[in-house]
Design an enzyme around this catalytic site. Structure first.
Site, PDB file in Angstrom:
ATOM      1  N   GLY A   1       0.820  41.511  71.768  1.00 15.48           N
ATOM      2  CA  GLY A   1       0.066  42.929  72.691  1.00 15.48           C
ATOM      3  C   GLY A   1       1.265  44.242  72.913  1.00 15.48           C
ATOM      4  O   GLY A   1       0.673  44.835  73.487  1.00 15.48           O
TER       5      GLY A   1
ATOM      6  N   ILE B   1      -1.833  35.981  52.741  1.00  9.63           N
ATOM      7  CA  ILE B   1      -3.319  35.094  54.145  1.00  9.63           C
ATOM      8  C   ILE B   1      -4.595  36.211  53.845  1.00  9.63           C
ATOM      9  O   ILE B   1      -5.446  34.920  54.516  1.00  9.63           O
ATOM     10  CB  ILE B   1      -2.130  36.449  54.621  1.00  9.63           C
ATOM     11  CG1 ILE B   1      -1.025  36.571  55.089  1.00  9.63           C
ATOM     12  CG2 ILE B   1      -2.849  37.365  56.089  1.00  9.63           C
ATOM     13  CD1 ILE B   1      -0.378  35.216  55.968  1.00  9.63           C
ATOM     14  N   ILE B   2      -4.829  36.934  53.016  1.00 11.07           N
ATOM     15  CA  ILE B   2      -6.149  37.351  52.472  1.00 11.07           C
ATOM     16  C   ILE B   2      -6.250  37.106  51.099  1.00 11.07           C
ATOM     17  O   ILE B   2      -5.302  37.459  50.084  1.00 11.07           O
ATOM     18  CB  ILE B   2      -6.568  38.573  52.601  1.00 11.07           C
ATOM     19  CG1 ILE B   2      -6.606  38.526  54.184  1.00 11.07           C
ATOM     20  CG2 ILE B   2      -8.020  38.739  52.450  1.00 11.07           C
ATOM     21  CD1 ILE B   2      -7.019  39.750  55.506  1.00 11.07           C
TER      22      ILE B   2
ATOM     23  N   CYS C   1       3.557  41.418  53.228  1.00  7.71           N
ATOM     24  CA  CYS C   1       5.106  41.048  51.828  1.00  7.71           C
ATOM     25  C   CYS C   1       5.983  41.579  52.609  1.00  7.71           C
ATOM     26  O   CYS C   1       6.060  42.456  53.303  1.00  7.71           O
ATOM     27  CB  CYS C   1       4.332  41.061  50.643  1.00  7.71           C
ATOM     28  SG  CYS C   1       2.828  40.578  50.559  1.00  7.71           S
TER      29      CYS C   1
ATOM     30  N   ASP D   1      -8.402  43.163  50.502  1.00  4.86           N
ATOM     31  CA  ASP D   1      -8.012  44.214  51.227  1.00  4.86           C
ATOM     32  C   ASP D   1      -6.533  45.856  50.077  1.00  4.86           C
ATOM     33  O   ASP D   1      -6.788  46.324  50.343  1.00  4.86           O
ATOM     34  CB  ASP D   1      -6.833  44.065  52.499  1.00  4.86           C
ATOM     35  CG  ASP D   1      -5.932  43.199  52.543  1.00  4.86           C
ATOM     36  OD1 ASP D   1      -5.538  42.989  51.441  1.00  4.86           O
ATOM     37  OD2 ASP D   1      -5.127  42.833  53.625  1.00  4.86           O
TER      38      ASP D   1
ATOM     39  N   ARG E   1       5.434  38.049  48.089  1.00  3.84           N
ATOM     40  CA  ARG E   1       3.938  37.897  48.688  1.00  3.84           C
ATOM     41  C   ARG E   1       3.994  36.663  49.886  1.00  3.84           C
ATOM     42  O   ARG E   1       4.677  35.509  49.202  1.00  3.84           O
ATOM     43  CB  ARG E   1       3.074  37.241  47.876  1.00  3.84           C
ATOM     44  CG  ARG E   1       1.240  37.499  48.266  1.00  3.84           C
ATOM     45  CD  ARG E   1       0.409  37.435  47.155  1.00  3.84           C
ATOM     46  NE  ARG E   1      -0.901  37.397  47.769  1.00  3.84           N
ATOM     47  CZ  ARG E   1      -1.783  36.950  47.106  1.00  3.84           C
ATOM     48  NH1 ARG E   1      -1.965  36.542  46.602  1.00  3.84           N
ATOM     49  NH2 ARG E   1      -2.731  36.622  48.309  1.00  3.84           N
ATOM     50  N   LEU E   2       3.248  37.172  51.315  1.00  5.08           N
ATOM     51  CA  LEU E   2       3.058  36.063  51.256  1.00  5.08           C
ATOM     52  C   LEU E   2       1.873  36.394  51.998  1.00  5.08           C
ATOM     53  O   LEU E   2       1.019  36.732  52.059  1.00  5.08           O
ATOM     54  CB  LEU E   2       3.786  36.278  53.507  1.00  5.08           C
ATOM     55  CG  LEU E   2       3.494  35.488  54.414  1.00  5.08           C
ATOM     56  CD1 LEU E   2       4.157  33.874  53.906  1.00  5.08           C
ATOM     57  CD2 LEU E   2       3.793  35.858  55.359  1.00  5.08           C
TER      58      LEU E   2
ATOM     59  N   GLY F   1       0.818  44.766  54.276  1.00  5.35           N
ATOM     60  CA  GLY F   1       0.600  45.292  55.495  1.00  5.35           C
ATOM     61  C   GLY F   1      -0.940  43.838  55.659  1.00  5.35           C
ATOM     62  O   GLY F   1      -0.901  43.135  54.985  1.00  5.35           O
TER      63      GLY F   1
END
Length: 639
Positions: free
Chosen positions: A371, A54-55, A2, A106, A51-52, A81
């Site tokens: 990566g 995700i969980i 976010c 989280d 907010r994005l 995060g």
């Protein structure tokens, strides 16, 4: 994942008065969180959040309020995060502390952990994060940023309070409320032109700074910000008595890290450049998602594209693959908007193709793996071979070595061997300040009117070199890069460019458990005369296809050397002519660089690019006569 914005005001009245300004400033970072937005005021604090999801998509709304059982109004959290070990921590909180958990996300884990452990809670978090917690009882804010600096956190402090934000531009909007007048930081500008990025904790505005990676902080209403470093990147190379066991350990910790980075309630994809790092991540990710989609980008110029190799890798590991090619016209059109998203200039041309592939990826997924970090942890940069190539110079007496350095200044620019002679005459501390070496001091004086000889790259590297004094040269170079190149260039462009497209990027190599293993690899298992990342390559033999194991690193190479002589020449010249940077930059000297480059006598492409990016940044944030059209974030996900 976010965008956060918080202000700690001197009084409750100041907080109430600041609420509308905070709500307005949040629009600058709406791309970081288009799913939800909100503003909250409590006592002397104003919190705003984009907010994005995700969980725990349907819950874990922010700002998140949490109190232990039987207590009212204790903590309020802003968090940007992901915490990848949140499930394990949640069980620990319940079993060891009797915590009552009200969500399945989280965010709640962070604040509950802080309640029971205090500042030591950050030591247990495995992930990428920047968070701020308001403690109602102690009337104090506590916050922290992740160990490697994956997630950004800017702050400003003035008579109107202390403000924190995921985006610097939001703090610039709040400057009047904080009674600040933003001004150009010329020291940071000189560092940028030397390094190609603005090093932490600086920004190009004197009034805005960054919480450094691996630091926590506290601040109370009307008080001053206090920071504390909680994470130390300590390499401890030890002789590999059993190399095969080391390789197995590397493979095992990478498999575990990728497994935890796949935790999400939305679709996760993966970037795939064709090199060993991204291919390994994609191959391990497919173990958890057989329908994984990978994404790559390239250019229609020979030697500047990994599209074919990436497609071959995708086929070998059995994943769907999406390609996005980019041309010079698209780059020129997109660059002003990308610079707006960046907040501060980053002169890494690779961020432009990364922007396009992030844009494409967001049409398919909401999260991608990448990566980044493998080179810094496992010894992947070709420059790390330099101690081997310069070993002969170490045997030369000091006076003679100094004379060799003086001789190098008399050799014409572009002559083969000139730079080797110059660098061989210098100590490691003098010659190495990270992967990017845009302008040397003698070159910079010709274009930077405000050049100050007392400002040096050593201002940035002195700390890491002091900490690593007893280590071998390769490990010292890695340590310097962790505090400079990685967090100043690699992670800034990774975060800013993906979040510009409301896409979350996760980096499994930059994991605390992975670092513990990488930190003990001896130099001979990292760098050989033939290759880099030797131990990592051996560890991945059974994971990645054979054709990428020992392939030369390309990344996302950009043909600006060729384009600035042709397709981009007129565009570059117009940016220089229109720029109002005369107080700092000698524009005639820059035009001379451009003409010399066009003539093909010397390759000035990286220096010209660094100056062009700065001039665009200046036009957007100082002159305010370049106004990129910022799209509204709306990305229907293809499921």
């Amino acid at each position: 994942m976010c965008g956060l914005l918080g202000v700690v005001c001197p009084t409750e009245q100041d907080a109430v008065a600041a609420r509308d300004a905070v709500a307005a400033a949040m629009r600058c970072q709406r791309h970081r969180g288009p799913d939800e937005t909100g503003t909250w005021t409590g006592d002397e604090v104003v919190f705003g959040f984009n907010r994005l999801s995700i969980i725990d998509v349907d819950h874990s709304h922010q700002p998140l309020h949490w109190s232990p059982e039987g207590v009212q109004e204790r903590y309020t959290l802003l968090f940007n995060g992901e915490i990848y070990n949140y499930l394990e921590l949640r069980e620990e909180l319940i079993s060891q502390h009797g915590a009552t958990m009200r969500t399945h996300g989280d965010s709640e884990v962070i604040v509950a952990l802080y309640h029971y452990l205090g500042p030591a809670a950050v030591q247990k978090l495995r992930g990428m994060f920047a968070f701020v917690i308001w403690d109602w009882r102690r009337r104090e804010v506590f916050g922290a940023r992740d160990p490697f600096g994956i997630k950004p956190l800017f702050y400003s402090s003035g008579p109107g309070g202390v403000a924190f934000s995921s985006e610097k531009k939001a703090l610039l909007e709040l400057a009047p409320r904080l009674h600040l007048r933003p001004s150009l930081d010329r020291t940071a500008l000189q560092h940028y032109l030397t390094l190609q990025y603005v090093p932490e904790p600086e920004s190009l505005h004197n009034e805005v700074r960054r919480i450094e990676s691996g630091h926590s902080f506290t601040v109370s209403p009307g008080g001053e910000l206090r920071t504390d470093r909680y994470f130390f990147h300590t390499f401890r190379p030890t002789a590999a008595k059993d190399p095969e066991r080391l390789y197995d350990e590397i493979a095992e910790v990478m498999r575990d890290s990728v497994a935890k980075h796949m935790r999400a309630d939305v679709t996760v994809g993966s970037f795939l450049s064709g090199g060993i790092d991204s291919t390994a991540i994609a191959a391990l990710a497919r173990e958890h998602n057989p329908n994984l989609i990978t994404f790559t980008t390239g250019f229609e110029r020979e030697g500047y594209s990994e599209v074919d190799v990436a497609a071959e890798s995708a086929a070998a590991i059995g994943v769907k693959h999406v390609v996005r090619t980019v041309n010079a016209e698209e780059m020129m059109e997109a660059l002003p908007l990308i610079v707006w998203y960046l907040d501060d200039p980053v002169a890494d041309p690779a961020l432009v193709p990364l922007w396009f592939i992030a844009r494409e990826a967001r049409r398919h997924v909401k999260v991608v793996l990448s990566g980044e970090g493998a080179d810094e942890l496992f010894g992947g940069y070709t420059i790390y071979k330099e101690p081997i190539s310069l070993a002969a110079f170490e045997k030369v007496p000091g006076a003679l070595r100094k004379a060799m350095g003086s001789l190098s200044t008399k050799i014409p620019e572009g002559t083969r061997g000139k730079d080797l002679l110059r660098r061989g005459a210098l100590s490691l501390e003098d010659r190495y300040y990270g992967n990017a070496r845009i302008f040397r001091d003698d070159q910079l004086q010709a274009v930077l009117k405000t050049f100050d000889p007392s400002i040096s790259h050593k201002d940035i590297t002195a700390g890491p070199y002091a900490e690593s004094q007893a280590w071998d040269p390769v490990t010292r170079m890695q340590h310097v890069d962790l505090f400079t190149w990685l967090r100043g260039d690699i992670l800034v462009k990774a975060d800013k460019v993906t979040m510009a497209n409301s896409l979350e990027l996760r980096v499994p190599f930059l994991d605390s458990e992975v670092f513990k293993v990488a930190a003990k690899i001896p130099p001979e298992e990292k760098i050989t005369k033939e290759t880099t990342k030797y131990a990592l390559r051996q560890a991945l033999r059974r994971i990645v296809p054979e054709h990428v194991l020992n392939r030369r690193k390309l990344g996302f190479p950009v043909p600006i050397r060729l384009w600035l002589r042709d397709e981009m020449y007129d565009w570059a010249r117009q940016i220089i002519l229109k720029s109002q940077t005369e107080e700092e930059i000698d524009k005639n000297a820059v035009l001379k660089l451009l003409e010399e480059h066009r003539a093909g006598t010397l390759d000035h492409s990286r220096r010209i690019w660094a100056l062009l990016v700065y001039m665009l940044w200046h036009g957007i944030f100082v002159e305010q006569n370049i106004r990129p059209r910022v799209p509204e974030p709306h990305y229907p996900v293809k499921l």
